[in-house]
Design a protein around this motif. Structure first.
Motif, mmCIF file in Angstrom:
data_model
loop_
_atom_site.group_PDB
_atom_site.id
_atom_site.type_symbol
_atom_site.label_atom_id
_atom_site.label_comp_id
_atom_site.label_asym_id
_atom_site.label_seq_id
_atom_site.Cartn_x
_atom_site.Cartn_y
_atom_site.Cartn_z
ATOM 1 N N SER A 117 9.370 0.620 5.853
ATOM 2 C CA SER A 117 8.823 -0.726 6.034
ATOM 3 C C SER A 117 9.999 -1.904 5.359
ATOM 4 C CB SER A 117 7.541 -0.789 5.121
ATOM 5 O OG SER A 117 6.830 -1.963 4.892
ATOM 6 N N GLN A 118 10.547 -1.522 4.191
ATOM 7 C CA GLN A 118 11.599 -2.444 3.806
ATOM 8 C C GLN A 118 12.591 -2.845 4.966
ATOM 9 O OE1 GLN A 118 13.333 -0.233 0.336
ATOM 10 N NE2 GLN A 118 12.311 -1.630 -0.803
ATOM 11 N N LEU A 119 12.980 -1.825 5.643
ATOM 12 C CA LEU A 119 13.997 -1.905 6.997
ATOM 13 C C LEU A 119 13.298 -2.797 7.955
ATOM 14 C CD1 LEU A 119 16.972 -1.378 7.890
ATOM 15 C CD2 LEU A 119 16.072 0.682 9.072
ATOM 16 N N PHE A 120 11.911 -2.589 8.038
ATOM 17 C CA PHE A 120 11.254 -3.336 9.102
ATOM 18 C C PHE A 120 11.274 -4.884 8.580
ATOM 19 C CE2 PHE A 120 7.365 -5.591 10.394
ATOM 20 C CZ PHE A 120 7.123 -4.813 11.769
ATOM 21 N N PHE A 121 11.077 -5.280 7.302
ATOM 22 C CA PHE A 121 10.922 -6.653 6.997
ATOM 23 C C PHE A 121 12.591 -6.930 7.184
ATOM 24 C CE2 PHE A 121 6.818 -5.773 5.338
ATOM 25 C CZ PHE A 121 6.183 -6.887 5.249
ATOM 26 N N GLU A 122 13.565 -6.478 6.640
ATOM 27 C CA GLU A 122 14.888 -6.853 7.126
ATOM 28 C C GLU A 122 15.248 -7.158 8.287
ATOM 29 O OE1 GLU A 122 19.060 -4.739 6.762
ATOM 30 O OE2 GLU A 122 17.613 -3.752 5.051
ATOM 31 N N ARG A 123 14.916 -6.405 9.271
ATOM 32 C CA ARG A 123 15.274 -6.448 10.732
ATOM 33 C C ARG A 123 14.379 -7.900 11.085
ATOM 34 N NH1 ARG A 123 17.197 -2.390 13.777
ATOM 35 N NH2 ARG A 123 17.195 -4.034 15.308
ATOM 36 N N LEU A 124 13.501 -8.160 10.626
ATOM 37 C CA LEU A 124 12.655 -9.250 11.095
ATOM 38 C C LEU A 124 12.812 -10.575 10.332
ATOM 39 C CD1 LEU A 124 11.115 -7.180 12.639
ATOM 40 C CD2 LEU A 124 9.140 -8.224 12.024
ATOM 41 N N SER A 125 13.932 -10.556 9.299
ATOM 42 C CA SER A 125 14.375 -11.385 8.408
ATOM 43 C C SER A 125 13.248 -11.961 7.649
ATOM 44 C CB SER A 125 14.857 -12.609 9.348
ATOM 45 O OG SER A 125 16.076 -12.402 9.973
ATOM 46 N N LEU A 126 12.344 -10.969 6.885
ATOM 47 C CA LEU A 126 11.025 -11.239 6.286
ATOM 48 C C LEU A 126 11.249 -10.761 4.752
ATOM 49 C CD1 LEU A 126 8.387 -10.659 8.976
ATOM 50 C CD2 LEU A 126 9.380 -13.024 8.261
ATOM 51 N N LEU A 127 12.539 -10.553 4.498
ATOM 52 C CA LEU A 127 12.655 -9.851 3.180
ATOM 53 C C LEU A 127 12.064 -10.690 1.984
ATOM 54 C CD1 LEU A 127 15.808 -8.003 3.249
ATOM 55 C CD2 LEU A 127 13.735 -7.065 2.957
ATOM 56 N N SER A 128 12.046 -11.906 2.223
ATOM 57 C CA SER A 128 11.772 -13.039 1.070
ATOM 58 C C SER A 128 10.322 -13.119 0.673
ATOM 59 C CB SER A 128 11.866 -14.549 1.645
ATOM 60 O OG SER A 128 11.200 -14.904 2.807
ATOM 61 N N LEU A 129 9.489 -12.277 1.790
ATOM 62 C CA LEU A 129 8.124 -12.038 1.432
ATOM 63 C C LEU A 129 7.746 -10.944 0.533
ATOM 64 C CD1 LEU A 129 6.512 -12.191 5.179
ATOM 65 C CD2 LEU A 129 6.796 -14.025 3.609
ATOM 66 N N LEU A 130 8.789 -10.181 0.358
ATOM 67 C CA LEU A 130 8.220 -8.979 -0.374
ATOM 68 C C LEU A 130 8.542 -9.188 -1.966
ATOM 69 C CD1 LEU A 130 10.387 -6.105 1.458
ATOM 70 C CD2 LEU A 130 7.788 -6.900 1.539
ATOM 71 N N ASP A 186 0.897 -1.214 0.172
ATOM 72 C CA ASP A 186 0.171 0.250 -0.054
ATOM 73 C C ASP A 186 0.853 1.303 0.093
ATOM 74 O OD1 ASP A 186 -2.261 -1.370 -0.261
ATOM 75 O OD2 ASP A 186 -2.906 -1.143 1.996
ATOM 76 N N TYR A 187 1.977 1.212 0.815
ATOM 77 C CA TYR A 187 2.956 2.420 0.804
ATOM 78 C C TYR A 187 3.425 2.642 -0.513
ATOM 79 C CZ TYR A 187 2.838 1.792 6.029
ATOM 80 O OH TYR A 187 2.340 1.899 7.204
ATOM 81 N N LEU A 188 3.793 1.421 -1.158
ATOM 82 C CA LEU A 188 4.343 1.409 -2.611
ATOM 83 C C LEU A 188 3.476 2.085 -3.645
ATOM 84 C CD1 LEU A 188 6.782 0.886 -4.360
ATOM 85 C CD2 LEU A 188 5.864 -1.421 -4.541
ATOM 86 N N ALA A 189 2.216 1.546 -3.450
ATOM 87 C CA ALA A 189 1.319 2.162 -4.582
ATOM 88 C C ALA A 189 0.869 3.427 -4.246
ATOM 89 C CB ALA A 189 -0.135 0.946 -4.438
ATOM 90 N N LYS A 190 0.867 3.891 -3.029
ATOM 91 C CA LYS A 190 0.664 5.419 -2.804
ATOM 92 C C LYS A 190 1.857 6.258 -3.114
ATOM 93 C CE LYS A 190 -2.928 4.013 0.591
ATOM 94 N NZ LYS A 190 -3.166 4.275 2.116
ATOM 95 N N GLY A 191 2.987 5.765 -3.425
ATOM 96 C CA GLY A 191 4.037 6.489 -3.549
ATOM 97 C C GLY A 191 4.562 7.089 -2.273
ATOM 98 N N ASP A 192 4.212 6.557 -1.113
ATOM 99 C CA ASP A 192 4.855 7.073 0.353
ATOM 100 C C ASP A 192 6.274 6.635 0.426
ATOM 101 O OD1 ASP A 192 5.052 7.729 2.917
ATOM 102 O OD2 ASP A 192 2.944 7.399 3.285
ATOM 103 N N GLU A 193 7.061 7.412 -0.185
ATOM 104 C CA GLU A 193 8.434 6.813 -0.264
ATOM 105 C C GLU A 193 8.961 6.661 1.334
ATOM 106 O OE1 GLU A 193 11.984 5.333 -2.000
ATOM 107 O OE2 GLU A 193 9.935 5.650 -2.686
ATOM 108 N N PRO A 194 8.965 7.560 2.092
ATOM 109 C CA PRO A 194 9.439 7.583 3.497
ATOM 110 C C PRO A 194 8.833 6.217 4.159
ATOM 111 C CG PRO A 194 8.789 9.773 2.922
ATOM 112 C CD PRO A 194 8.272 8.965 2.001
ATOM 113 N N ARG A 195 7.601 5.747 4.145
ATOM 114 C CA ARG A 195 7.061 4.758 4.692
ATOM 115 C C ARG A 195 7.533 3.502 4.225
ATOM 116 N NH1 ARG A 195 3.033 8.785 6.210
ATOM 117 N NH2 ARG A 195 2.542 8.325 8.536
ATOM 118 N N HIS A 196 7.775 3.416 2.787
ATOM 119 C CA HIS A 196 8.028 2.400 1.994
ATOM 120 C C HIS A 196 9.340 1.967 2.472
ATOM 121 C CE1 HIS A 196 9.511 0.414 -1.948
ATOM 122 N NE2 HIS A 196 8.685 -0.388 -1.203
#
Length: 444
Positions: free
Chosen positions: A289-302, A276-286
């Motif tokens: 969010s990438q860093l959030f997934f990275e810290r939780l070792s969930l990047l493969s979900l993206l 949703d952040y990506l679709a809305k062009g919300d770059e700061p939140r996007h």
């Protein structure tokens, strides 16, 4: 003279034998009143129910074996199955109310959106209590369905109201079995989380170890729907540019502790929020969010496209620092980031050249040396190279690359590159670069 006992089944409650006492009493009673003996349950029905009762009672924890169940047993012993059903149902309702209390009366309004207190709980109709327990995850859908059938039976066939008919002992035993299994058992009783209090705590001061453990435990113990909601809320706090750093850290810490237990629905919800952040062009939140997934070792979900962007961006950043002033001091955090991204995911083939070039270039170093604090990250990434990444690494010395120019002009760089080659797993080396691998592995 004491009455003989029914031989107990090992591990099951033993009840005294009653047939020698109740059967003559029931016959004498009906004769005294001038009514047929058949108005009460037959002796064999009573014996059948009494013989099977211990197994069902054994399923009910000792703390729930109250006077209500004692009265139920007395009713069974005299063949009053309609009264026994009523007592069993009352015991079930009492325990369901206790489950709601343990969940938290102050938390219920945050789930239902309606005011709720002890008086409300006591005034709830049985049907509404069952619906509330289902919503709070205190009973499963199967339990709700079967208990709701019990409610209907109790209303129409028990001594609580004028009865539509009589139930036999088998129907009573089935009724008690459902109450024991779905209301009176010791199934996990989730405790609701005070949402307002939790969010206030997250946005307050940074958690100490005890606070973090306490909140993680509370989220782990609550029901699935509330936990999924709160994890999504924590993701939103972490990605909010206006959120304070302490709130973002608290949100991340809680999610890191819970991440190994995330349900598929939780993961799906987080991915939806991210896109949703990506679709809305919300770059700061996007980006957050990438860093959030990275810290939780969930990047493969993206997905591979986004992972490609993350790997190439981290590779470019590492190379920029490597080629800048004071690179030996500045490289480690950028090497650590690239290692963190790639160690938990397969590097997309489209990003492998950028990744390998950055790692091998920085690990080979220059004529002045290499960033010692970053070497551990470089070695770890080299050791994990796939066959195609090994091919790319060995092809760098035959192309117009920074690695080639440094190897040609610096003996130290040449030796460091050979050391990197020897870190590779020989079984992963592709056949078309095997001669190059053998030559570098033998270099001293």
């Amino acid at each position: 003279m004491s009455l003989p006992s029914i031989p107990p089944v090992s591990g099951v409650i033993s009840l005294p034998a009653t047939s020698g006492l109740t059967a003559p009493m029931l016959t004498a009673l009906t004769q005294a009143l001038g009514v047929p003996r058949e108005v009460l349950a037959a002796d064999d029905q009573i014996e059948h129910a009494w013989a099977n009762l211990p197994r069902l009672l054994d399923r009910i924890p000792a703390e729930h074996r109250s006077e209500t169940l004692v009265r139920m047993c007395v009713a069974v012993a005299t063949g009053l199955f309609d009264s026994a059903i009523n007592y069993a149902w009352n015991a079930a309702i009492i325990e369901l109310r206790e489950k709601v209390r343990r969940f938290g009366l102050t938390v219920v309004p945050q789930v239902t959106g309606k005011s709720f207190d002890e008086r409300t709980l006591l005034e709830l109709k049985d049907a509404d209590l069952l619906s509330l327990c289902l919503r709070l995850n205190l009973i499963a859908e199967e339990g709700y369905y079967l208990l709701d059938q019990c409610r209907d039976i109790r209303n129409n066939f028990s001594a609580a109201h004028p009865s539509m008919g009589a139930l036999d002992e088998t129907e009573f035993l089935a009724f008690l079995n459902r109450c024991a299994k779905h209301a009176l058992s010791t199934e996990k009783n989730p405790r609701g989380v005070d949402i307002q209090g939790f969010i206030a705590a997250v946005k307050g001061t940074r958690f100490n170890a005890a606070q973090l453990t306490a909140w993680v435990d509370r989220l782990a113990q609550t029901f699935d729907a509330q936990r999924e909601l709160l994890i999504g809320t924590l993701h939103g706090i972490y990605c909010d540019p206006a959120a304070g750093e302490e709130a973002r850290v608290n949100a991340l810490w809680v999610c890191e502790r819970l991440a190994p237990t995330f349900s598929p629905r939780t993961k799906s919800d987080l991915v939806d929020r991210h896109h949703d952040y990506l679709a809305k062009g919300d770059e700061p939140r996007h980006k957050a969010s990438q860093l959030f997934f990275e810290r939780l070792s969930l990047l493969s979900l993206l997905g591979e496209t986004e992972l490609h962007a993350l790997v190439t961006s981290a590779s470019h950043n590492l190379m920029s620092v490597h080629n800048a002033f004071n690179n030996f001091y500045n490289e480690p955090p950028f090497a650590e980031r690239l290692n963190a991204i790639t160690s938990q995911n397969r590097v997309p083939e489209s990003a492998q050249f950028e990744f390998v070039s950055a790692v091998v270039t920085c690990a080979t170093g220059n004529q002045w040396g290499v960033s010692n604090a970053a070497v551990g990250y470089y070695n770890k990434m080299v050791r994990s190279f796939s066959p195609n990444e090994i091919r790319i690494m060995l092809s760098l010395v035959d192309s117009n690359s920074i690695v080639r120019s440094r190897i040609v002009t610096s003996t130290a760089c040449k030796k460091r590159f050979a050391d990197l080659v020897r870190m590779l797993d020989p079984s992963s080396v592709p056949a078309n670069v095997r001669p190059s691998y053998d030559a570098w592995a033998a270099f001293h």
